[in-house]
Design a protein around this motif. Sequence first.
Motif, PDB file in Angstrom:
ATOM      1  N   GLY A 103      10.655  17.962  20.511  1.00  0.00           N
ATOM      2  CA  GLY A 103      10.803  17.202  20.893  1.00  0.00           C
ATOM      3  C   GLY A 103      10.760  15.864  19.671  1.00  0.00           C
ATOM      4  N   LYS A 104      11.589  15.292  18.620  1.00  0.00           N
ATOM      5  CA  LYS A 104      11.277  15.094  18.207  1.00  0.00           C
ATOM      6  C   LYS A 104      12.427  13.784  18.093  1.00  0.00           C
ATOM      7  N   HIS A 105      12.554  12.748  17.520  1.00  0.00           N
ATOM      8  CA  HIS A 105      13.607  11.455  18.180  1.00  0.00           C
ATOM      9  C   HIS A 105      14.652  11.079  16.277  1.00  0.00           C
ATOM     10  N   ILE A 106      15.516  11.486  16.612  1.00  0.00           N
ATOM     11  CA  ILE A 106      16.648  11.591  15.537  1.00  0.00           C
ATOM     12  C   ILE A 106      17.316   9.982  15.577  1.00  0.00           C
ATOM     13  N   PRO A 107      16.522   9.023  14.745  1.00  0.00           N
ATOM     14  CA  PRO A 107      16.833   8.000  14.571  1.00  0.00           C
ATOM     15  C   PRO A 107      18.293   8.246  13.447  1.00  0.00           C
ATOM     16  N   ILE A 108      19.603   6.917  14.685  1.00  0.00           N
ATOM     17  CA  ILE A 108      20.936   7.456  13.920  1.00  0.00           C
ATOM     18  C   ILE A 108      21.263   6.376  12.843  1.00  0.00           C
ATOM     19  N   THR A 109      20.883   7.237  12.015  1.00  0.00           N
ATOM     20  CA  THR A 109      20.764   6.271  10.408  1.00  0.00           C
ATOM     21  C   THR A 109      22.233   6.513  10.172  1.00  0.00           C
ATOM     22  N   THR A 110      24.069   6.922  10.628  1.00  0.00           N
ATOM     23  CA  THR A 110      25.333   6.241  10.555  1.00  0.00           C
ATOM     24  C   THR A 110      26.404   6.842  11.667  1.00  0.00           C
ATOM     25  N   TRP A 111      27.257   6.327  11.684  1.00  0.00           N
ATOM     26  CA  TRP A 111      28.210   6.483  13.014  1.00  0.00           C
ATOM     27  C   TRP A 111      27.922   7.802  13.083  1.00  0.00           C
ATOM     28  N   GLY A 112      28.796   8.517  15.053  1.00  0.00           N
ATOM     29  CA  GLY A 112      29.048   9.881  15.298  1.00  0.00           C
ATOM     30  C   GLY A 112      28.125  10.145  16.478  1.00  0.00           C
ATOM     31  N   ASN A 113      28.615  11.852  16.339  1.00  0.00           N
ATOM     32  CA  ASN A 113      26.999  12.236  16.617  1.00  0.00           C
ATOM     33  C   ASN A 113      26.099  13.564  16.132  1.00  0.00           C
ATOM     34  N   LEU A 114      25.335  13.564  17.304  1.00  0.00           N
ATOM     35  CA  LEU A 114      23.867  14.579  16.118  1.00  0.00           C
ATOM     36  C   LEU A 114      24.633  15.935  15.925  1.00  0.00           C
ATOM     37  N   PHE A 115      24.184  16.523  15.168  1.00  0.00           N
ATOM     38  CA  PHE A 115      24.453  17.775  14.400  1.00  0.00           C
ATOM     39  C   PHE A 115      22.874  18.266  13.930  1.00  0.00           C
ATOM     40  N   LYS A 116      22.925  19.889  14.313  1.00  0.00           N
ATOM     41  CA  LYS A 116      22.211  20.623  12.968  1.00  0.00           C
ATOM     42  C   LYS A 116      22.720  21.664  12.241  1.00  0.00           C
TER      43      LYS A 116
END
Length: 154
Positions: A103-116
Motif C-alpha cells: 500500500g505504499k506510494h514510492i515517490p519517483i526520485t530518479t529516472w528508471g523503473n521501481l525495484f525492491k
Amino acid sequence: MARRKELKNIASGLYGSFISRNNDIGGYWGIGKLCLLAQQSETRKVLLDLLARSVAPESADFSKLVNGYYLFLQKQLATRGIPGEWVHSAIIELDFAPDDLNGKHIPITTWGNLFKLTVAITDDMKKNHTVYGYSYCEPHNPRKESKSAGAERF
C-alpha cells in the motif's frame, strides 16, 4: 556480549552500502549492472548468496562484488564478536518488478523503473533479520551513464 538481534543492524549496513551509488562495478552503478543481468536473463530477480559467494542468474562478472560483500559481512560479524556459525544464510535480493508495495506510494526520485532491494540474514535458530526498501533504476547503459573516475570499490 554478542547478540543475534545485532544481525538486523548488519543487514541494515549491507542494505545501505549496497543501494549506495558508491556500489560500483567497473565504474558503473552495481544495481544498474545487475538490472541488465536480470533483463538479459529474462528474469525479474537477482539473488546474491553471500555465504556461497554466488549470483543467480549465474554470471562471473559479479564475483568481485559478491566477494566484497562477503568480506563486508565477515568484518561486521567480527567487529561485533558474532560467531560465523550463527549465520545460516545471508541473501541480497533485487526484484526488478516488485508487486508487494504494501500500500505504499514510492515517490519517483530518479529516472528508471521501481525495484525492491531486500537483505535477509537468517541465524542458526532460523530467525530472519530482514531489511528492505525501494528505489528506481534502469539497466546499465554506458551511453546514458557517466563512468566513475574514482577507485573501483569492489
